[in-house]
Each structure stands twice: as structure tokens, then as C-alpha cells.
Design an enzyme around this catalytic site. Structure first.
Site, PDB file in Angstrom:
ATOM      1  N   HIS A 140       0.831  -1.216   0.000  1.00 44.27           N
ATOM      2  CA  HIS A 140       0.000   0.000   0.000  1.00 44.27           C
ATOM      3  C   HIS A 140       0.860   1.259   0.000  1.00 44.27           C
ATOM      4  O   HIS A 140       1.224   1.772   1.061  1.00 44.27           O
ATOM      5  CB  HIS A 140      -0.916  -0.026   1.231  1.00 44.27           C
ATOM      6  CG  HIS A 140      -1.926   1.072   1.252  1.00 44.27           C
ATOM      7  ND1 HIS A 140      -3.031   1.041   2.088  1.00 44.27           N
ATOM      8  CD2 HIS A 140      -2.038   2.215   0.566  1.00 44.27           C
ATOM      9  CE1 HIS A 140      -3.745   2.136   1.902  1.00 44.27           C
ATOM     10  NE2 HIS A 140      -3.158   2.876   0.972  1.00 44.27           N
ATOM     11  N   HIS A 155       1.457   5.182  -2.262  1.00 44.34           N
ATOM     12  CA  HIS A 155       0.984   6.133  -3.274  1.00 44.34           C
ATOM     13  C   HIS A 155       2.208   6.729  -3.959  1.00 44.34           C
ATOM     14  O   HIS A 155       2.977   7.445  -3.324  1.00 44.34           O
ATOM     15  CB  HIS A 155       0.135   7.222  -2.626  1.00 44.34           C
ATOM     16  CG  HIS A 155      -1.116   6.690  -1.993  1.00 44.34           C
ATOM     17  ND1 HIS A 155      -2.327   6.643  -2.648  1.00 44.34           N
ATOM     18  CD2 HIS A 155      -1.336   6.139  -0.772  1.00 44.34           C
ATOM     19  CE1 HIS A 155      -3.248   6.093  -1.859  1.00 44.34           C
ATOM     20  NE2 HIS A 155      -2.667   5.775  -0.701  1.00 44.34           N
ATOM     21  N   LEU A 156       2.375   6.414  -5.242  1.00 47.45           N
ATOM     22  CA  LEU A 156       3.547   6.920  -5.964  1.00 47.45           C
ATOM     23  C   LEU A 156       3.203   8.154  -6.797  1.00 47.45           C
ATOM     24  O   LEU A 156       4.075   8.741  -7.433  1.00 47.45           O
ATOM     25  CB  LEU A 156       4.158   5.815  -6.832  1.00 47.45           C
ATOM     26  CG  LEU A 156       4.675   4.597  -6.048  1.00 47.45           C
ATOM     27  CD1 LEU A 156       5.339   3.593  -6.978  1.00 47.45           C
ATOM     28  CD2 LEU A 156       5.621   5.007  -4.931  1.00 47.45           C
ATOM     29  N   ARG A 157       1.920   8.541  -6.790  1.00 47.14           N
ATOM     30  CA  ARG A 157       1.473   9.843  -7.333  1.00 47.14           C
ATOM     31  C   ARG A 157       1.638  10.002  -8.833  1.00 47.14           C
ATOM     32  O   ARG A 157       1.453  11.110  -9.347  1.00 47.14           O
ATOM     33  CB  ARG A 157       2.179  11.006  -6.624  1.00 47.14           C
ATOM     34  CG  ARG A 157       1.970  11.051  -5.123  1.00 47.14           C
ATOM     35  CD  ARG A 157       0.519  11.044  -4.742  1.00 47.14           C
ATOM     36  NE  ARG A 157       0.327  11.344  -3.309  1.00 47.14           N
ATOM     37  CZ  ARG A 157      -0.773  11.005  -2.644  1.00 47.14           C
ATOM     38  NH1 ARG A 157      -1.760  10.362  -3.257  1.00 47.14           N
ATOM     39  NH2 ARG A 157      -0.887  11.314  -1.366  1.00 47.14           N
ATOM     40  N   ASP A 205      -8.784   2.859  -3.275  1.00 44.23           N
ATOM     41  CA  ASP A 205      -8.202   3.518  -2.103  1.00 44.23           C
ATOM     42  C   ASP A 205      -8.238   5.043  -2.212  1.00 44.23           C
ATOM     43  O   ASP A 205      -7.994   5.635  -3.254  1.00 44.23           O
ATOM     44  CB  ASP A 205      -6.760   3.079  -1.870  1.00 44.23           C
ATOM     45  CG  ASP A 205      -6.191   3.698  -0.599  1.00 44.23           C
ATOM     46  OD1 ASP A 205      -6.957   3.810   0.384  1.00 44.23           O
ATOM     47  OD2 ASP A 205      -5.030   4.107  -0.587  1.00 44.23           O
ATOM     48  N   HIS A 225     -10.531   0.460   1.207  1.00 47.70           N
ATOM     49  CA  HIS A 225     -10.438   1.625   2.101  1.00 47.70           C
ATOM     50  C   HIS A 225     -11.828   1.761   2.712  1.00 47.70           C
ATOM     51  O   HIS A 225     -12.796   1.987   2.006  1.00 47.70           O
ATOM     52  CB  HIS A 225     -10.050   2.850   1.271  1.00 47.70           C
ATOM     53  CG  HIS A 225     -10.204   4.167   1.984  1.00 47.70           C
ATOM     54  ND1 HIS A 225      -9.141   5.033   2.180  1.00 47.70           N
ATOM     55  CD2 HIS A 225     -11.286   4.791   2.506  1.00 47.70           C
ATOM     56  CE1 HIS A 225      -9.574   6.120   2.808  1.00 47.70           C
ATOM     57  NE2 HIS A 225     -10.872   6.002   3.014  1.00 47.70           N
ATOM     58  N   ASP A 232       1.026   2.905   3.753  1.00 45.91           N
ATOM     59  CA  ASP A 232       0.138   3.929   3.179  1.00 45.91           C
ATOM     60  C   ASP A 232       0.921   5.220   2.914  1.00 45.91           C
ATOM     61  O   ASP A 232       0.439   6.325   3.137  1.00 45.91           O
ATOM     62  CB  ASP A 232      -1.068   4.192   4.096  1.00 45.91           C
ATOM     63  CG  ASP A 232      -2.172   4.990   3.388  1.00 45.91           C
ATOM     64  OD1 ASP A 232      -2.092   5.175   2.146  1.00 45.91           O
ATOM     65  OD2 ASP A 232      -3.121   5.419   4.083  1.00 45.91           O
TER      66      ASP A 232
HETATM   67 ZN   LIG Z   1      -7.001   4.768   2.149  1.00 42.57          ZN
HETATM   68 ZN   LIG Z   2      -3.758   4.861   0.793  1.00 39.67          ZN
END
Ligand SMILES: [Zn+2]
Ligand SMILES: [Zn+2]
Length: 472
Positions: free
Chosen positions: A88, A90-92, A180, A207, A333
């Protein structure tokens, strides 16, 4: 090695974890304390890596480097673990590369000891179609320092209405599916997604919150939010949605993975569902395991995340959930945000904290050193994340690809003092003095990170070169 296929027996075939080509490592890790909770390995060893594969594990001091090109790392007083995995992050990318991209995100992962990460689809545009997923896999094969997989969206545009073409995305190598950032609010939509999941595989990662209960909340609903006068997000926003989705997954015989558990009630719901045979796994984050809403009193926006930091009894329930097996893994996350986006009043700030570079050290400092968790359990939970989606679980064993992390458990450092590998600096642990430091990460057989103090010494006895510069 651009495509790293799952190596675990019984792994779902076809999931693609991709990284840029890198020279396979030839390494002798001499006299390390090797610890692999799954194989029972726990003691001083020499570990030889040849051409990216673990080829020998022997009593400390017995192995010699076989050839000139083999690098020798003196490991005395240092620990060697299977490298960590994160289901989990986030690489954006695409669309928000000012926060992070494949190169910086996976560099951050390597610096934290991770050998594989799974990226979330709440990008711009959303990762919800085969062309977008295909382009990202191609980009990862050029830019990613450690293998990265992608979870495309469950619903188009994360709108919660129309399902993505899950079968097609699976054929392309999707690591699962998630919306998510948002819950799948419509139970009928989730039910159809579960039916597809059963047919085409790939876990649904969820999520969980009920938007009607979360409302405009910016932190945990409790005594602290009342005192601060900030609208709260109650724990039941999460736990009631988890209860619904466990019931649906059980009814459909489908697989779900619950993301970022934060509340005591949620742990109870999942324990009950597991006891009834529902195929559910779940994760908890380092920040929910170590911080509470008391840490939000200063209104530091780096400690604003979703789900929010909750009360001490919630934190204790998460720790107990790790111990008793209700919580399967630790996931960061990792959620980068630009500084100007976070430097606004608390209520207006975006939610999220970075976490890849601090995950091990934060939990080690706050939970292992005081005796609340064992070191072996921490390593187990940090390496279990891809097991939750039926993928690679790294192991220190002969014949395995080298996915290893070397750690100095005694080293102390101040978070952020030397900057970050991530492009963003919104770390909730910023300024904290942590104990234990990642020194070296080997991912998919290649050295992916080397802390500056780790000297490169070739077995030929040639000149010693300092860390990263020697890499080229
Ligand atoms: Zn989330
Ligand atoms: Zn997340």
C-alpha cells in the site's frame, strides 16, 4: 531482470512486479545476525549472494568471497532480514509528479528496506484502464529501483458506480483492485466486484469508511477533537463498513484485504469474520501503531491522515491484533504531499503522511525496544504484505532471489535531518530521534540502496569506495 514473477509456491501467476534492469549483486555478507522468522533462521551467519541469488548460508566466519568481483560487507553487530514489502503506497504518478514519481518513490522504498511495493490508483488520471496500466508498467521497467506492482481501480474514475474491466486488467498483470482514498459505498457495486474477483482473481483491497459518518471530519472523534473544536471521524465510520464488506465477501466467497485498520472496533470485526472463515486479510500502518490523537494537539498537518490517528485504546488493540494474528501485515500507506499543500490550516490540509523511510525504525523504536512486540514479529509483519495478495514473501534461503535488508539496530538518527529520498517531506515522524537504521537493501537480486557508511570493499582487496557514488 525487468519482470519479477512471483516465486512463492501457489502464487497467483500473471501479477507483474516490474523494475528497471540492474546489475545482479555479488555479495558476501560476513558475520551478520540473520533473522528470518518463517524459516526459523536466527543467528550469526555468512550469507553469499552470487549473481543476485542466495547461494550459501554458513556459520559466521567460514565463507570466503569466491571471485574478484564479489563485494564483502562486514556485518558484525548488524542484522540481516528478508527485505520488507509494502502492499500500500501512493507513488502519485501519473499526474502528481511534483509529490512523487516511480523513481523517487521506489528510491524511498529502497531506503526503508523495501524490496517491493504496490502502488494505488488514485492518480490523475485514475489507473482504471488497460492503456494506463500498460504505460505505468512500461515506465516502471525504466524507472523503478525496486519491483513495483499496480492495483488499478475497482470502479471507473473511483466514482463508485461502474466497474473497471477487471479481467482485462488482470491479464495485463494487475496486482489486485482498490478504490483507495474512497470506500466503495454502494453495496451492490461492491457485490458485483466481488463476483468478478472470484472469477478473475486479484484481491479487492478496501479503504473502509462510511462517508455519511466521516462527514467533514479532520481527525479522530474523541476527547481531543472536542477540546480542539475540530470535526471528528468516529471509529464506527470504519468498523461498520468493514462489517458490511466482510459479510458480503463471506456471502460471495470472495477475497478481500482491508487497508489501514485504525480502530479497536475494526479489529474486533475482522477477528469475528476470520473466525467464521471469511477470506479476509488486513494491514495496519506504523503511524497508527505508534501515534494517537494526542499527537495531533499541536495541529501539525503531517499528522493528519485518513483514517485518523485514534485513541490509545485503539493503538493497543492494533498491537494486540498483530500479536494474535488478526492483523496480517504492516503497510505504510506512504502518501506524499507537497509542502505548500500541507502548510495550510489543519482542517484544509490534505490527508496523508510519507512512511517508507521510517516504517521499520519507528515501530522498532516505539514497540520493539520497550518490549511490546518482538523483533521477529516486526520482521514477519513487514514482510507479509504481498502474501496478503498471494504474492512473493521474501525469504533468506539458498536458491532464493536476494531480497535482503541489512540493519544496524543500535544506530540513532533524527527523521528528516538529512532530508528524504522521497520527493515530499510530509512525514509524521519528522524530528523524532529513532533507533535502528537501514544500511543496505537488495531487491530482486540487485543492490537498490546503500547507506553512506556502508563501504564498498571488493574481495580483490582493491580500493575501498564510498557508498552511492561507487554504484555507477
Ligand atoms: Zn485509504
Ligand atoms: Zn492509501
Amino acid at each position: 531482470m525487468s519482470i519479477h514473477e512471483p516465486t512463492r509456491p501457489g502464487a497467483v501467476s500473471g501479477v507483474r512486479l516490474v523494475c528497471a534492469p540492474a546489475r545482479p549483486a555479488d555479495l558476501l555478507l560476513r558475520d551478520v545476525h540473520a533473522l528470518d522468522p518463517r524459516t526459523g533462521l536466527d543467528g550469526r551467519r555468512d550469507v553469499l549472494v552470487s549473481d543476485g541469488v542466495i547461494t550459501e548460508i554458513a556459520a559466521a566466519g567460514t565463507l570466503t568471497a569466491p571471485e574478484d568481483a564479489c563485494e564483502v560487507v562486514e556485518g558484525e553487530g548488524r542484522h540481516l532480514f528478508p527485505a520488507f514489502v509494502d502492499p500500500h503506497v501512493h507513488l502519485r504518478t501519473p499526474g502528481q509528479e511534483h509529490k512523487e514519481d516511480l523513481e523517487t518513490g521506489t528510491r524511498s522504498a529502497a531506503a526503508g528496506g523495501f524490496c517491493a511495493v504496490i502502488a494505488m490508483p488514485n492518480t490523475s488520471p485514475t489507473i482504471d484502464s488497460a492503456p494506463i496500466l500498460g504505460a505505468l508498467l512500461d515506465a516502471a521497467a525504466r524507472e523503478a529501483r525496486v519491483p513495483v506492482g499496480f492495483m488499478p481501480a475497482i470502479t471507473r474514475g473511483l466514482q463508485g458506480r461502474e466497474l473497471t474491466d477487471m479481467a482485462e486488467l488482470r491479464q495485463l498483470g494487475a496486482a489486485g483492485f482498490t478504490d483507495d482514498g474512497r470506500p466503495v459505498t454502494d453495496a451492490g457495486v461492491l457485490r458485483r466486484a466481488l463476483q468478478y474477483q472470484r472469477l478473475c482473481g486479484g484481491v479487492l483491497a478496501l479503504h473502509e469508511e462510511d462517508p455519511a459518518l466521516s462527514g467533514r471530519g479532520a481527525m479522530h472523534e474523541g476527547a481531543v477533537s472536542t477540546k480542539l473544536g475540530i470535526a471528528g471521524i468516529p471509529s464506527v465510520s470504519e468498523s461498520t463498513q468493514i462489517a458490511r464488506d466482510c459479510a458480503l465477501a463471506g456471502y460471495e466467497g470472495a477475497r478481500i484485504h482491508i487497508q489501514h485498520l485504525s480502530a479497536r472496533e475494526s479489529v474486533e470485526v475482522i477477528a469475528t469474520a476470520k473466525s467464521r472463515g471469511v477470506a479476509v486479510t488486513c494491514e495496519a500502518s506504523p503511524h497508527h501503531l505508534t501515534l494517537t490523537d494526542e499527537d495531533v494537539r499541536t495541529l501539525d498537518t503531517r499528522r493528519k491522515m485518513n483514517p485518523p490517528l485514534r485513541a490509545e485504546e485503539d493503538r493497543q488493540a492494533l498491537i494486540e491484533g498483530l500479536r494474535d494474528g488478526t492483523i496480517d501485515c504492516i503497510a505504510t500507506d506512504h502518501a506524499p504531499h507537497a509542502r505548500d499543500e500541507k502548510e495550510v490550516p489543519f482542517e484544509e490540509a490534505p490527508m496523508g503522511t510519507t512512511g517508507l523511510e521510517t516504517a521499520f525504525s519507528a515501530v522498532y523504536t516505539d514497540l520493539v525496544l520497550p518490549g511490546e512486540l518482538t523483533l521477529a514479529l516486526l520482521v514477519e509483519k513487514l514482510t507479509a504484505g504481498l502474501g496478503c495478495i498471494d504474492l512473493l514473501v521474501p525469504s533468506i534461503a539458498v536458491g532464493e532471489p536476494a531480497n535482503l535488508v541489512l540493519v544496524d539496530l543500535a544506530a540513532e538518527w533524527v527523521v528528516g535531518e538529512s532530508g528524504y529520498e522521497s520527493r515530499s517531506d510530509n512525514c509524521c515522524f519528522a524530528g523524532r530521534r529513532l533507533t535502528s537504521r537501514v544500511l543496505l537493501t537488495v531487491a530482486a537480486g540487485a543492490v537498490a540502496y546503500r547507506e553512506r557508511s556502508i563501504m564498498l570493499v571488493l574481495s580483490s582487496g582493491g580500493p575501498s569506495l564510498r557508498g552511492p557514488e561507487a554504484e555507477t
